[in-house]
Design an enzyme around this catalytic site. Structure first.
Site, PDB file in Angstrom:
ATOM      1  N   PHE A 237      17.187  48.329  48.518  1.00  0.00           N
ATOM      2  CA  PHE A 237      17.578  48.022  49.896  1.00  0.00           C
ATOM      3  C   PHE A 237      16.450  47.274  50.582  1.00  0.00           C
ATOM      4  CE2 PHE A 237      17.762  49.093  54.457  1.00  0.00           C
ATOM      5  CZ  PHE A 237      19.024  48.586  54.749  1.00  0.00           C
ATOM      6  N   GLY A 238      16.765  46.098  51.115  1.00  0.00           N
ATOM      7  CA  GLY A 238      15.802  45.303  51.863  1.00  0.00           C
ATOM      8  C   GLY A 238      16.174  45.249  53.331  1.00  0.00           C
TER       9      GLY A 238
ATOM     10  N   GLY B  91      13.580  43.843  55.727  1.00  0.00           N
ATOM     11  CA  GLY B  91      12.683  42.879  56.352  1.00  0.00           C
ATOM     12  C   GLY B  91      12.828  41.540  55.649  1.00  0.00           C
TER      13      GLY B  91
ATOM     14  N   GLU C   2       4.959  44.416  47.795  1.00  0.00           N
ATOM     15  CA  GLU C   2       4.970  45.447  48.837  1.00  0.00           C
ATOM     16  C   GLU C   2       3.748  46.368  48.773  1.00  0.00           C
ATOM     17  OE1 GLU C   2       7.366  45.268  51.091  1.00  0.00           O
ATOM     18  OE2 GLU C   2       8.342  43.637  50.021  1.00  0.00           O
TER      19      GLU C   2
END
Length: 196
Positions: free
Chosen positions: A24-25, A27, A99
């Site tokens: 799940f993104g 940004g 990340e």
């Protein structure tokens, strides 16, 4: 301060190896998918809100002048819309690198906007990581975003592209849009949004 989480995330294998994982993104992962994936679907997770409270010392800023990027903050009853990608396991290494500045890879229930549910991975930078900046008044955050840039480009581009991507998803995010409006003071007409 840079907080490299790669080693922690490598040790954390939260889902069984099934040939793919959902990611799940919320940004830049919504609009910049520079990793292999099989499919993408708009999705939402519940109990989280998007906030520009994480410092970016390695992508949208520098150690001396960190930018501000999105993370998720717990918020009961709130829904956060983003994009879910079905990725191969080998995509996790490059994603952990992308990340690495304070984000931990966690698991979360997903709800696909076109129907159905699943379980996926999400990168969240919590308040206890050294790069966490926390809340600030919108004008102050906008000023910081407007003035910072890093190896991945201007911090303002990150904000503007995220706002555009959320509009394309039909999502109303008051925090992101308030920052977008505030940043127009520094870059007039940069967002291309027509205001009433």
């Amino acid at each position: 301060m840079v907080a490299d989480t790669r080693a922690i995330n490598r040790q954390h294998q939260p889902l069984p190896d099934q040939g793919h994982h959902w990611l799940f993104g919320y940004g830049s992962l919504i609009y910049k998918a520079d990793f292999p994936y099989f499919e993408c679907r708009p999705a939402a997770i519940h109990g989280w809100k998007r906030r520009f409270w994480q410092g970016s010392h390695d992508h949208r800023g520098t150690p001396e002048a960190p930018g501000r990027v999105a993370t998720l903050i717990e918020a009961p009853g709130v829904r956060c819309v983003g994009m879910a990608y079905r990725i191969p396991p080998e995509a996790l290494g490059p994603l952990d690198l992308r990340e690495k500045n304070g984000y931990l890879r966690l698991t979360t229930p997903l709800r696909f906007l076109d129907g159905g549910e699943g379980r996926g991975l999400v990168y969240i930078a919590t308040a206890d990581n050294p790069a966490f900046l926390g809340p600030a008044p919108i004008p102050e955050m906008a000023r910081q975003i407007a003035s910072c840039s890093g190896p991945s480009g201007p911090n303002s581009d990150y904000l503007i592209e995220l706002a555009r991507a959320l509009r394309a998803l039909g999502e109303e995010d008051r925090h992101v849009f308030a920052l977008e409006e505030a940043i127009e003071e520094f870059f007039p007409h940069s967002t291309g949004v027509v205001r009433p």
